[in-house]
Motif scaffolding. Sequence first.
Motif, PDB file in Angstrom:
ATOM      1  N   ASP A 430       0.994  -1.379  -0.315  1.00 27.46           N
ATOM      2  CA  ASP A 430      -0.379  -0.085   0.204  1.00 27.46           C
ATOM      3  C   ASP A 430       0.842   1.243   0.188  1.00 27.46           C
ATOM      4  O   ASP A 430       1.923   1.261   0.382  1.00 27.46           O
ATOM      5  CB  ASP A 430      -1.307  -0.034   1.288  1.00 27.46           C
ATOM      6  CG  ASP A 430      -1.557   1.399   1.541  1.00 27.46           C
ATOM      7  OD1 ASP A 430      -1.712   2.304   0.840  1.00 27.46           O
ATOM      8  OD2 ASP A 430      -2.960   0.954   1.982  1.00 27.46           O
ATOM      9  N   SER A 513       3.129  -2.693  14.169  1.00 26.84           N
ATOM     10  CA  SER A 513       2.439  -3.789  14.015  1.00 26.84           C
ATOM     11  C   SER A 513       1.026  -2.952  14.039  1.00 26.84           C
ATOM     12  O   SER A 513      -0.020  -3.098  13.796  1.00 26.84           O
ATOM     13  CB  SER A 513       2.178  -5.005  15.095  1.00 26.84           C
ATOM     14  OG  SER A 513       3.506  -5.688  14.942  1.00 26.84           O
ATOM     15  N   GLU A 514       0.835  -1.723  14.797  1.00 25.46           N
ATOM     16  CA  GLU A 514       0.004  -1.391  15.221  1.00 25.46           C
ATOM     17  C   GLU A 514      -0.101  -0.600  14.089  1.00 25.46           C
ATOM     18  O   GLU A 514      -1.885  -0.325  14.395  1.00 25.46           O
ATOM     19  CB  GLU A 514      -0.229  -0.336  17.099  1.00 25.46           C
ATOM     20  CG  GLU A 514      -1.585  -0.115  17.089  1.00 25.46           C
ATOM     21  CD  GLU A 514      -0.812   1.182  18.486  1.00 25.46           C
ATOM     22  OE1 GLU A 514      -1.859   1.711  18.946  1.00 25.46           O
ATOM     23  OE2 GLU A 514      -0.184   0.577  19.349  1.00 25.46           O
ATOM     24  N   THR A 516       0.383  -0.302  11.204  1.00 22.16           N
ATOM     25  CA  THR A 516      -0.232  -1.083   9.639  1.00 22.16           C
ATOM     26  C   THR A 516      -1.982  -1.375  10.013  1.00 22.16           C
ATOM     27  O   THR A 516      -2.268  -1.518   8.587  1.00 22.16           O
ATOM     28  CB  THR A 516       0.978  -2.187   9.335  1.00 22.16           C
ATOM     29  OG1 THR A 516       0.595  -3.273  10.582  1.00 22.16           O
ATOM     30  CG2 THR A 516       2.108  -2.005   8.668  1.00 22.16           C
ATOM     31  N   ASN A 517      -2.378  -1.187  10.900  1.00 28.09           N
ATOM     32  CA  ASN A 517      -3.657  -1.779  11.078  1.00 28.09           C
ATOM     33  C   ASN A 517      -4.352  -2.547  10.358  1.00 28.09           C
ATOM     34  O   ASN A 517      -5.178  -2.219   9.858  1.00 28.09           O
ATOM     35  CB  ASN A 517      -4.467  -0.485  11.557  1.00 28.09           C
ATOM     36  CG  ASN A 517      -5.357  -0.466  12.260  1.00 28.09           C
ATOM     37  OD1 ASN A 517      -6.082  -1.856  12.748  1.00 28.09           O
ATOM     38  ND2 ASN A 517      -6.856   0.559  12.167  1.00 28.09           N
ATOM     39  N   GLY A 518      -4.147  -3.742   9.674  1.00 23.22           N
ATOM     40  CA  GLY A 518      -4.396  -4.801   9.029  1.00 23.22           C
ATOM     41  C   GLY A 518      -4.520  -3.716   7.388  1.00 23.22           C
ATOM     42  O   GLY A 518      -4.596  -5.028   6.272  1.00 23.22           O
ATOM     43  N   ARG A 519      -3.918  -2.866   6.888  1.00 28.53           N
ATOM     44  CA  ARG A 519      -3.057  -3.162   6.066  1.00 28.53           C
ATOM     45  C   ARG A 519      -2.583  -3.493   5.594  1.00 28.53           C
ATOM     46  O   ARG A 519      -1.267  -3.320   4.361  1.00 28.53           O
ATOM     47  CB  ARG A 519      -2.866  -1.533   5.937  1.00 28.53           C
ATOM     48  CG  ARG A 519      -3.658  -0.667   5.787  1.00 28.53           C
ATOM     49  CD  ARG A 519      -3.692   1.218   5.565  1.00 28.53           C
ATOM     50  NE  ARG A 519      -2.663   1.353   7.003  1.00 28.53           N
ATOM     51  CZ  ARG A 519      -1.808   2.606   6.750  1.00 28.53           C
ATOM     52  NH1 ARG A 519      -1.866   3.097   5.827  1.00 28.53           N
ATOM     53  NH2 ARG A 519      -0.847   3.057   8.445  1.00 28.53           N
ATOM     54  N   GLY A 521       1.724  -6.525   6.425  1.00 33.89           N
ATOM     55  CA  GLY A 521       1.972  -7.433   7.945  1.00 33.89           C
ATOM     56  C   GLY A 521       3.340  -7.540   8.230  1.00 33.89           C
ATOM     57  O   GLY A 521       3.722  -6.317   7.569  1.00 33.89           O
ATOM     58  N   ALA A 535       0.071  -7.991   3.013  1.00 34.23           N
ATOM     59  CA  ALA A 535      -1.143  -8.662   3.837  1.00 34.23           C
ATOM     60  C   ALA A 535      -1.360 -10.449   2.904  1.00 34.23           C
ATOM     61  O   ALA A 535      -1.805  -9.633   2.251  1.00 34.23           O
ATOM     62  CB  ALA A 535      -2.531  -7.981   4.926  1.00 34.23           C
ATOM     63  N   CYS A 536      -1.695 -11.198   4.470  1.00 34.42           N
ATOM     64  CA  CYS A 536      -1.731 -12.196   4.084  1.00 34.42           C
ATOM     65  C   CYS A 536      -0.936 -12.784   2.412  1.00 34.42           C
ATOM     66  O   CYS A 536      -1.698 -13.467   1.444  1.00 34.42           O
ATOM     67  CB  CYS A 536      -3.419 -12.217   3.069  1.00 34.42           C
ATOM     68  SG  CYS A 536      -4.312 -12.126   4.390  1.00 34.42           S
TER      69      CYS A 536
END
Length: 557
Positions: A430, A513-514, A516-519, A521, A535-536
């Motif tokens: 991103d 880790s905080e 990025t908040n899901g945006r 990994g 992520a993923c």
Amino acid sequence: MLLRFSPAKFSPVSNFPAIVSPELFSCSGTMARIVSRAFPLVSRSSLNNNNNTTFLLSRSPFSTRFFVSSSSSSSSISSIFGRKLAISYQSDRSSNVKAIDRGVFVSQRGYRKLRRKPLKKEKQLELDVRICIEEELPDDPEVLSIAEMLRLNVPMAMKLAFDGLKDSQYKTRDTSIDDVGGFETVELSVLLCNDDFIRKLNKDWRDEDHATDVLSMSQHIPDLELPVLMLGDIVISVETAARQAEERGHTLIDEIRVLMVHGLLHLLGFDHELSEEAEIEMEKEEELLLRSLKWKGKGLIQCANDAASSGSVPTKASDGEASTERKQEGSLRFYKPKFNYIFCDMDGTLLNTKSQITPATAKALKEAMSRGVKIVVATGKARPAVISALKMVDLAGKDGIVSELSPGVFLQGLLVYGRQGQEIFRRNLDPSVCKEAFLYSLEHKVPLVAFCQDRCLTLFDHPLVESLHTIYHEPKAEVMPSVEHLLAASDIQKLLFFDTPEGVSTTLRPYWSEATNGRAGVVQAMPDMLEIVPACTSKGSGVKMLLDHFGVTSKEC
């Protein structure tokens, strides 16, 4: 019609077996037996339980290359030879052998005149010898050469061994086969295989779950009057033979000849396991045959006794036997891998702690490639880094493991290349996460590198950034004048922060880790590095994409 016997069926010399009821053989003697240099025989009752063995034949470079399968739940094998093989033999007046189209006929007069009086009436005996190569054994030139040599050597050994039967003074030999003069043909097969094949035979027939050097399987039935003496089968592991040849200081063909002689004597009734006297008698006959044939090497029993005297006998697989876990240099070239692909990481796998590929690792990779295995890299590194590392050991480029035209998984699975190096997957980070990370880098003076396919970009020089290139083989980082210039230069697949191990664990990792908040990994492969990736995604997902791209299953890898 010439017939061959196996515990469950008769079959003519052609490829079409004729099923015969097992009751026909209830009055026979020992139907088959498996013998090795250090183990007892198998009883007849244990052989009568396998009634569904079928034989699948395929092409061989010189005769019948084949494998055996069973239609029953048991994988036991009662007979391992296939189509009849004519023996090509040079005419030699001194040996009383002449070349024919269908086999080798030998006069019973004068094999070894010191051991047997010549018969008044000369009679010819056909030796039907089959030299076979098990399907899983690679087409190694040395194996093929040895197989051709055995086509000549085995009949020679048989002639000398037969010559000593009638007037034999040995007290312990089973005399079920006493004189071959009453037969028109003698059939014998010799199978060359690898450790896995002979290990399965050893397990199925003798409940010994390890490889051995030689097994013999008798097919002679004393009570069944036939014009054919079905002597049986001799199975030799080329892998174990190669190790033993190296240990004993002679060639592979020398060792295989020794094993063949040992197996042949077992088929003729010798069994060193019966008693000390039986061992002495079989050892004497082994040495006599080898000396008469002028073949190098001691007999197998003498080798075992020598090893025992010197204290070098292996504890689990004694008398020259070796488990498959003990493969050594010299035997690997006869090993056909079970898998078509090997996917391997770089850091901590192919690369040691100094980020180098050791000579031993390079040799193993080349050996795997020579066996036809395709090696595919799946790593967090960029492709140029992998090419650089493998180039140092001559494994990069067109004929190596990796190049710009080869498949591979790079940057934690964010870049996947398929056939001919074609890009089949790319996942970018991103841009908002990238911008925040570089602003953080400038503010806190924490080195940060962006991985952009085959390039590395950064905002300022730093020794840790330089080590990424000098130690870890990554592309030399290009210093960009501003965050805006860097973001405009290329799409970014992942970011890499450098700091002390303490700084990474206590500051960088908790913060990002905080943040990025899901945006994205957060991944940490090294104590002083922290990676930010989409992520993923993972190397594993990249491997799965390649498998789908190749059209292969995970069982092949």
